[in-house]
Design an enzyme around this catalytic site. Structure first.
Site, mmCIF file in Angstrom:
data_model
loop_
_atom_site.group_PDB
_atom_site.id
_atom_site.type_symbol
_atom_site.label_atom_id
_atom_site.label_comp_id
_atom_site.label_asym_id
_atom_site.label_seq_id
_atom_site.Cartn_x
_atom_site.Cartn_y
_atom_site.Cartn_z
ATOM 1 N N ASP A 54 0.852 -1.199 0.000
ATOM 2 C CA ASP A 54 0.000 0.000 0.000
ATOM 3 C C ASP A 54 0.889 1.252 0.000
ATOM 4 O O ASP A 54 0.379 2.383 -0.052
ATOM 5 C CB ASP A 54 -1.018 -0.005 1.144
ATOM 6 C CG ASP A 54 -0.378 0.112 2.510
ATOM 7 O OD1 ASP A 54 0.848 -0.074 2.625
ATOM 8 O OD2 ASP A 54 -1.120 0.383 3.486
ATOM 9 N N SER A 55 2.219 1.038 0.009
ATOM 10 C CA SER A 55 3.148 2.144 -0.258
ATOM 11 C C SER A 55 2.872 2.714 -1.647
ATOM 12 O O SER A 55 3.369 3.791 -1.984
ATOM 13 C CB SER A 55 4.604 1.667 -0.166
ATOM 14 O OG SER A 55 4.812 0.531 -0.982
ATOM 15 N N ASP A 93 -1.107 -6.097 -0.067
ATOM 16 C CA ASP A 93 -1.149 -5.380 1.207
ATOM 17 C C ASP A 93 -2.565 -4.816 1.391
ATOM 18 O O ASP A 93 -2.977 -3.922 0.631
ATOM 19 C CB ASP A 93 -0.159 -4.210 1.064
ATOM 20 C CG ASP A 93 0.491 -3.840 2.350
ATOM 21 O OD1 ASP A 93 0.208 -4.464 3.369
ATOM 22 O OD2 ASP A 93 1.323 -2.905 2.305
ATOM 23 N N LYS A 122 -1.403 -9.252 3.117
ATOM 24 C CA LYS A 122 -0.625 -8.803 4.279
ATOM 25 C C LYS A 122 -1.476 -7.823 5.072
ATOM 26 O O LYS A 122 -2.155 -6.972 4.477
ATOM 27 C CB LYS A 122 0.685 -8.141 3.826
ATOM 28 C CG LYS A 122 1.481 -7.539 4.986
ATOM 29 C CD LYS A 122 2.883 -7.148 4.586
ATOM 30 C CE LYS A 122 3.025 -5.751 4.030
ATOM 31 N NZ LYS A 122 2.544 -4.658 4.910
ATOM 32 N N GLU A 124 -1.415 -5.223 8.652
ATOM 33 C CA GLU A 124 -0.578 -4.599 9.676
ATOM 34 C C GLU A 124 -1.210 -4.782 11.047
ATOM 35 O O GLU A 124 -2.415 -4.547 11.219
ATOM 36 C CB GLU A 124 -0.449 -3.089 9.412
ATOM 37 C CG GLU A 124 0.361 -2.759 8.173
ATOM 38 C CD GLU A 124 0.537 -1.256 7.965
ATOM 39 O OE1 GLU A 124 0.212 -0.460 8.868
ATOM 40 O OE2 GLU A 124 0.993 -0.883 6.870
ATOM 41 N N GLU A 191 9.270 -4.144 10.402
ATOM 42 C CA GLU A 191 9.708 -2.875 9.801
ATOM 43 C C GLU A 191 10.337 -1.959 10.847
ATOM 44 O O GLU A 191 9.750 -1.693 11.912
ATOM 45 C CB GLU A 191 8.506 -2.167 9.126
ATOM 46 C CG GLU A 191 8.932 -0.875 8.435
ATOM 47 C CD GLU A 191 7.906 -0.335 7.441
ATOM 48 O OE1 GLU A 191 6.879 -1.011 7.194
ATOM 49 O OE2 GLU A 191 8.152 0.771 6.915
HETATM 50 O O1 KIV Z 1 3.592 -1.042 1.618
HETATM 51 C C1 KIV Z 1 4.713 -1.553 1.506
HETATM 52 O O2 KIV Z 1 5.408 -1.418 0.492
HETATM 53 C C2 KIV Z 1 5.194 -2.345 2.631
HETATM 54 C C3 KIV Z 1 6.629 -2.760 2.622
HETATM 55 C C4 KIV Z 1 7.508 -1.613 2.818
HETATM 56 C C5 KIV Z 1 6.900 -3.851 3.592
HETATM 57 O O3 KIV Z 1 4.468 -2.619 3.539
#
Ligand code: KIV
Length: 278
Positions: A54-55, A93, A122, A124, A191
């Site tokens: 989600d980056s 994510d 994924k 969090e 992280e």
């Molecule tokens: O959103 C993302 O790219 C991430 C990674 C940095 C682990 O969660």
């Protein structure tokens, strides 16, 4: 040493293989992608796992945080990346608010991501989402955890500084890692925590830890592809190693093109079509 993830013999990476790599003392190499072409290049390079992070909110869309990222936006990235990846395990994510409002909501959203091509998700957080993780895993949806710096909690912390510095924070992270393992994750991202803590976590659980800014003793590593390619000129954290200078290369290429257009040098006679001969 024989790699059980050897790209010449393994045609498809699975969550089970990622788990087995830890037992074989084999590091897991992970990178992010939001797009078809990047995923295709990553896949043919032999990457083990592609995370559709989600980056994307920061790196692809230019949002200040990851909070505005929507399910629809991540579905679009999921379709693009899964079209480009064949061998690598593709993990999505889950964006903010797509799994925090209850188990039913989380299962439905994770299901939509799997329908769009993701092979796992994924999430969090630790103990507060253990029930959600257990349910997803129970429905056959592979789950990756994420502890330490969790960018979706930015409004709670107000910064992206190192996590796990204080004794009570370290204790919570160690406990959460165990809880996530028991809930059934196949691996977890750690992280931006001290490497001593990441080592302790890695040694205390059976599933692989994937570090970003978490030191040398994690079972694998992940970086944001645009960062390690040197495209992000405003983001140079200590943990980042750049393997290319794409921002410079791109600017040189764009400047070359602009000059050629302005100087009537592009297109040249080999780059044009002519009327067919009658
Ligand atoms: O959103 C993302 O790219 C991430 C990674 C940095 C682990 O969660």
């Amino acid at each position: 040493m024989a790699y059980i993830s050897d790209k010449n013999t393994v045609k498809k990476v699975t969550p089970e293989l990622i788990k087995a790599m830890k037992g074989n003392n084999e590091k897991v190499a992970c990178l992010t992608s939001y797009s078809y072409l990047t995923a295709k290049i990553l896949d043919s390079s032999g990457i083990d796992l592609i995370l559709i992070g989600d980056s994307a909110g920061n790196v692809f869309a230019g949002y200040e945080t990851t909070l505005p990222v929507s399910v629809d936006e991540m579905l679009y990235h999921t379709r693009a990346v899964s079209n480009g990846a064949e061998r690598a395990l593709v993990i999505l994510d889950m964006p903010f608010l797509s799994y925090q409002c209850g188990v039913n909501d989380a299962v439905r959203n994770a299901g939509l991501f799997l329908k769009a091509g993701a092979e796992g998700v994924k999430l969090e957080g630790g103990r507060q989402i253990a029930d959600v993780i257990e349910k997803l895993v129970g429905f056959g949806i592979p789950v990756m955890g994420h502890l330490g710096l969790t960018p979706q909690s930015i409004r709670k912390f107000g910064n992206y500084a190192l996590r796990g510095k204080k004794k009570n924070e370290r204790k919570l992270i160690l406990e959460d890692a165990k809880i996530l393992e028991e809930a059934g994750v196949f691996s977890m991202v750690l992280e931006k925590i001290p490497e001593e803590l990441a080592q302790e976590v890695s040694e205390s659980i059976s599933v692989p830890t994937i570090g970003i800014g978490a030191g040398r003793f994690c079972d694998g590593q992940i970086l944001v592809s645009e960062d390690m390619l040197g495209m992000n000129e405003e983001f140079k954290p200590k943990f980042l190693r750049e393997y290319a200078c794409l921002a410079t290369d791109m600017r040189n290429a764009f400047n070359g093109y602009i000059n050629d257009v302005k100087n009537n040098d592009f297109p040249n006679q080999n780059e044009v079509y002519h009327n067919p001969k009658e």
